[in-house]
Design a protein around this motif. Sequence first.
Motif, PDB file in Angstrom:
ATOM      1  N   GLU A   1       0.837  -1.189   0.000  1.00 16.32           N
ATOM      2  CA  GLU A   1       0.000   0.000   0.000  1.00 16.32           C
ATOM      3  C   GLU A   1       0.875   1.243   0.000  1.00 16.32           C
TER       4      GLU A   1
ATOM      5  N   LEU B   1      -0.564   9.257  -8.916  1.00 12.00           N
ATOM      6  CA  LEU B   1      -1.270   8.777 -10.104  1.00 12.00           C
ATOM      7  C   LEU B   1      -2.535   9.595 -10.358  1.00 12.00           C
TER       8      LEU B   1
ATOM      9  N   LEU C   1       0.656  -1.689 -12.656  1.00 16.10           N
ATOM     10  CA  LEU C   1       1.862  -1.833 -11.826  1.00 16.10           C
ATOM     11  C   LEU C   1       1.807  -3.120 -11.003  1.00 16.10           C
ATOM     12  N   GLU C   2       0.638  -3.459 -10.508  1.00 12.40           N
ATOM     13  CA  GLU C   2       0.495  -4.695  -9.733  1.00 12.40           C
ATOM     14  C   GLU C   2       0.748  -5.924 -10.604  1.00 12.40           C
TER      15      GLU C   2
ATOM     16  N   LEU D   1       1.775   7.116  -3.891  1.00 13.32           N
ATOM     17  CA  LEU D   1       1.690   6.704  -5.289  1.00 13.32           C
ATOM     18  C   LEU D   1       0.264   6.911  -5.793  1.00 13.32           C
ATOM     19  N   ASP D   2      -0.723   6.531  -4.988  1.00 11.72           N
ATOM     20  CA  ASP D   2      -2.122   6.748  -5.381  1.00 11.72           C
ATOM     21  C   ASP D   2      -2.361   8.226  -5.666  1.00 11.72           C
TER      22      ASP D   2
ATOM     23  N   LYS E   1      -2.404   1.732 -11.624  1.00 12.12           N
ATOM     24  CA  LYS E   1      -1.966   0.969 -10.451  1.00 12.12           C
ATOM     25  C   LYS E   1      -2.181  -0.529 -10.666  1.00 12.12           C
ATOM     26  N   ASP E   2      -3.294  -0.899 -11.288  1.00 10.83           N
ATOM     27  CA  ASP E   2      -3.523  -2.311 -11.615  1.00 10.83           C
ATOM     28  C   ASP E   2      -2.404  -2.835 -12.513  1.00 10.83           C
TER      29      ASP E   2
ATOM     30  N   ARG F   1      -6.469   4.189 -11.237  1.00 12.80           N
ATOM     31  CA  ARG F   1      -6.651   2.800 -10.789  1.00 12.80           C
ATOM     32  C   ARG F   1      -6.129   1.829 -11.839  1.00 12.80           C
TER      33      ARG F   1
ATOM     34  N   LEU G   1       5.309   0.533  -5.880  1.00 11.50           N
ATOM     35  CA  LEU G   1       4.181   0.177  -5.022  1.00 11.50           C
ATOM     36  C   LEU G   1       4.529   0.246  -3.538  1.00 11.50           C
TER      37      LEU G   1
END
Length: 103
Positions: free
Chosen positions: A2, A10, A27-28, A6-7, A24-25, A21, A47
């Motif tokens: 978490e 972005l 990046l995951e 970064l959130d 970030k997805d 989102r 992340l």
Amino acid sequence: MENNSLDDELERLTRNPRAARGLKDGLERLARGENGPVFSEMAKDLLSGRIDLRSVAQSSAYGREFGAAYADFERWQENLSDEERQKTLRDVKSILDGDPPQK
């Protein structure tokens, strides 16, 4: 993994919560190794907050991989028909607007 900064970064970058989102997805997925160990390491560092987007953009460590990935993207895009290109643009717009892509 978490990382609220970064959130926030972005969100500022995209000015669109759904686009943020989506990034970030992505990046995951990269962190899971879907595009090799270099992108996995970079995504894990982002992340976890060990590195920020500005540092990644300025880093020579990822330059070769970004260049190769961009060249692959350009080849893919060049090979799309006009119809495929328009459908892709409509799908992305729908996703960003919160609607499911049309088939």
